[in-house]
Design an enzyme around this catalytic site. Sequence first.
Site, PDB file in Angstrom:
ATOM      1  N   CYS A   1     -17.113  44.806  22.183  1.00  0.00           N
ATOM      2  CA  CYS A   1     -16.371  46.036  22.442  1.00  0.00           C
ATOM      3  C   CYS A   1     -16.099  46.160  23.932  1.00  0.00           C
ATOM      4  CB  CYS A   1     -17.182  47.237  21.999  1.00  0.00           C
ATOM      5  SG  CYS A   1     -17.594  47.187  20.279  1.00  0.00           S
TER       6      CYS A   1
ATOM      7  N   TYR B   1     -16.544  40.115   9.166  1.00  0.00           N
ATOM      8  CA  TYR B   1     -17.643  40.758   9.906  1.00  0.00           C
ATOM      9  C   TYR B   1     -18.641  41.356   8.919  1.00  0.00           C
ATOM     10  CZ  TYR B   1     -19.555  43.685  13.766  1.00  0.00           C
ATOM     11  OH  TYR B   1     -20.338  44.278  14.727  1.00  0.00           O
TER      12      TYR B   1
ATOM     13  N   HIS C   1     -24.398  43.973  12.337  1.00  0.00           N
ATOM     14  CA  HIS C   1     -24.602  45.119  13.238  1.00  0.00           C
ATOM     15  C   HIS C   1     -24.591  46.479  12.546  1.00  0.00           C
ATOM     16  CE1 HIS C   1     -23.011  42.292  16.599  1.00  0.00           C
ATOM     17  NE2 HIS C   1     -24.342  42.294  16.575  1.00  0.00           N
TER      18      HIS C   1
ATOM     19  N   ASP D   1     -29.299  43.680  18.910  1.00  0.00           N
ATOM     20  CA  ASP D   1     -28.676  42.430  19.330  1.00  0.00           C
ATOM     21  C   ASP D   1     -28.474  42.382  20.846  1.00  0.00           C
ATOM     22  OD1 ASP D   1     -27.880  40.010  18.283  1.00  0.00           O
ATOM     23  OD2 ASP D   1     -25.774  40.553  18.183  1.00  0.00           O
TER      24      ASP D   1
END
Length: 697
Positions: free
Chosen positions: A34, A175, A178, A269
């Site tokens: 991001c 994806y 997360h 993470d």
Amino acid sequence: MNEPARDPRFDVLFERVRIGPIVAKNRFFQVPHCNGMGYRDASAHAEMRAVKAQGGWAVVCTEQAEIHHSSEITPYIEARIWDDQDIPALALVADRIHEHGALAGIELCYNGLSGLNLHSRVAPRAPSALPVISGHADPVQAREMTKRDIANVRRWHRQAVDRSLRAGYDLVYVYAAHGLSCMHHFLSPRYNLRSDEYGGSLPNRMRLLREILTDTVEEVAGRAATACRITLDELLGDGITRAEIEEVLGELGEIPDLWDFAMGTWEDDSVTSRFGAEGGQEQYVAGLKALTSKPVVGVGRFTSPDAMVRMVHQGILDFIGAARPSIADPYLPQKIEEGRLEDIRECIGCNICVTGDFTMSPIRCTQNPSMGEEWRRGWHPEVYRTRHADEKILVVGAGPAGLEAAMAAGKRGYEVVLVERSRRLGGRVAAEARLPGLAEWIRVLDYREGQIARMGNVEVYLESPMTADELPAYDFAHVAVATGSTWRRDGVGRRHTHPMRIGGLPILTPDDLMAGDRPAGSRVVIFDDDHFYMGGVLAELLAGEGYDVSIVTPQACISRWTVNTMDQHRIQARLMNLGVELRCNTTAEAIGDDGLELACTYTGSRSDLGAEAAVLVTARLPEDSLLTDLQTRRHEWPDRGLRSARAIGDALAPGTIAAAVWEGRRFAEEIENPSDDADTTPYRREVTQLAGRRPPS
Ligand code: ADP
Ligand code: SF4
């Protein structure tokens, strides 16, 4: 052209690796991350990725790209690939990456339980009807996806794959990591409570991931590679476990062309250096590569090429994944390739980059002030504009602002003198890096000290306090006053905008503690009205030294702003485990002779808290007296050739280390033309066009 002076032991990092139908030129892989720019700041986003491609990364990816309006994470600013209107912005990113010889990857995402849909306003869809996972406990619940919804998501994902190809991407991600993606929520026994063929047993929970992976491989039809980013362990007890992921890999391991391994949630993470060392994921990743013939990528805040080589030699990873190390140094691969290890700008693990995303503002980085400014201001991490004139620059104070100003002005070719009052470089960074868990922050000094030492045009003088009286003796054209700030002793901060009532209790400030002073007794109360890391880290310091510590804060939790660096929960747990008493929602109203007068922030009810000393972590005072003195002698400037004097960093306005470094760079960039008084915006920005209206001709 110079031959690369690469150390042969790093050769393995520069091997080509096949990813299905494409070939990566080396093993450096910028995984999706991001950046707070996404769909809003498309040109800035594209240039940021382009600079990484320039710096030698073989693969450069976007952040998550929302595939459909029915699952979006407003207010956060990510990429969007909702429909064809989004293709030009994403194509720009891919084009700029390709121009520098890297492969472009895109991370497609249907957010499911992590999308509030504040923009589209439609009810979120998820495997089960649960509250949407959000940091603000928003009153939004998802509805359970029907079979029709599942079919829709599969079709929308295919459409997004098609658009990705039309935008020019070489690698398309599915994806499932997360906690941010619907594929993850389907896999997770914590979030998937379904009783149909998509819930219950692991084969059922992985059904949708299998279908979407198969759809993606089919849709790309050999024109691009397919990647899967998957969470290795949710670390929750009732979530996905590493054992289950082994089973998933056993079943699905050969479907995509690449696996990208991630830990738990993003917080798990991208752990700050205060709580996790380089390579922290190794214990979870080791052994998984054996379960697939496809290449695997993993992260670990790798900045040491030896650690990277070990990952490859030991068969743990095929690609060295990086988000933060690529942000701190977009030229990391090229520097290793050219044998310039001393030039690597190592990530310090502070997570200021993450705060850009969390505050919905363009990404920033403590180590790399050009991050996010590549297009906006034309700053580059390695290339500096040549000086505009043969002028001499004086920088006073060698904290992060002064070091960056001196280094960057020197790189522009100016003659620079850097003077420092104390006998060491680094200012607050040198002091703060000695606090518990912050040792890696010294890299802010290390990098700049190393660069300056190799520059013939930057002279450094230690133990050289500078006064306005001395200055006229020299012939400096421009002066940067980077003299920092001091923590206030009078309690002024957010709660008290005028000095607090303070009696006879000994008062210490963070500066006192960092200078080695300690309270006389054993009972200390910290009043934290700053809310970033300092109050919490001092509580940790004193508790670790055996003091009986209470920390009082008007906020609802300790070190409140560190939610934006994703370590607030760890800080609070650490202090609780150290036996620190936490008094939240409480202010210190006054300090007496033998304790503090406290008040509840809601009811105002008063109480006393006994102490032998108080530590005030409130606001800071800029140390700008040198600038004031210089300004009172402005009439002398023309005779001396002095053209400008400016305060930068904490001396201008106390803030983060990242802000000080950025101001140092801005000083160097704008020596000839400071933008402070500009009537027009001094940086480029993307302006939204009105739909259906043409600009006046
Ligand atoms: P910043 O974060 O803005 O870089 P710091 O507080 O880290 O600020 O650094 C300021 C540095 O300036 C400190 O190392 C301090 O010793 C030095 N300094 C302060 N006043 C003077 C002065 N008059 N002459 C030279 N050095 C100074
Ligand atoms: Fe690393 Fe901090 Fe830069 Fe993020 S902001 S890349 S953690 S140095």
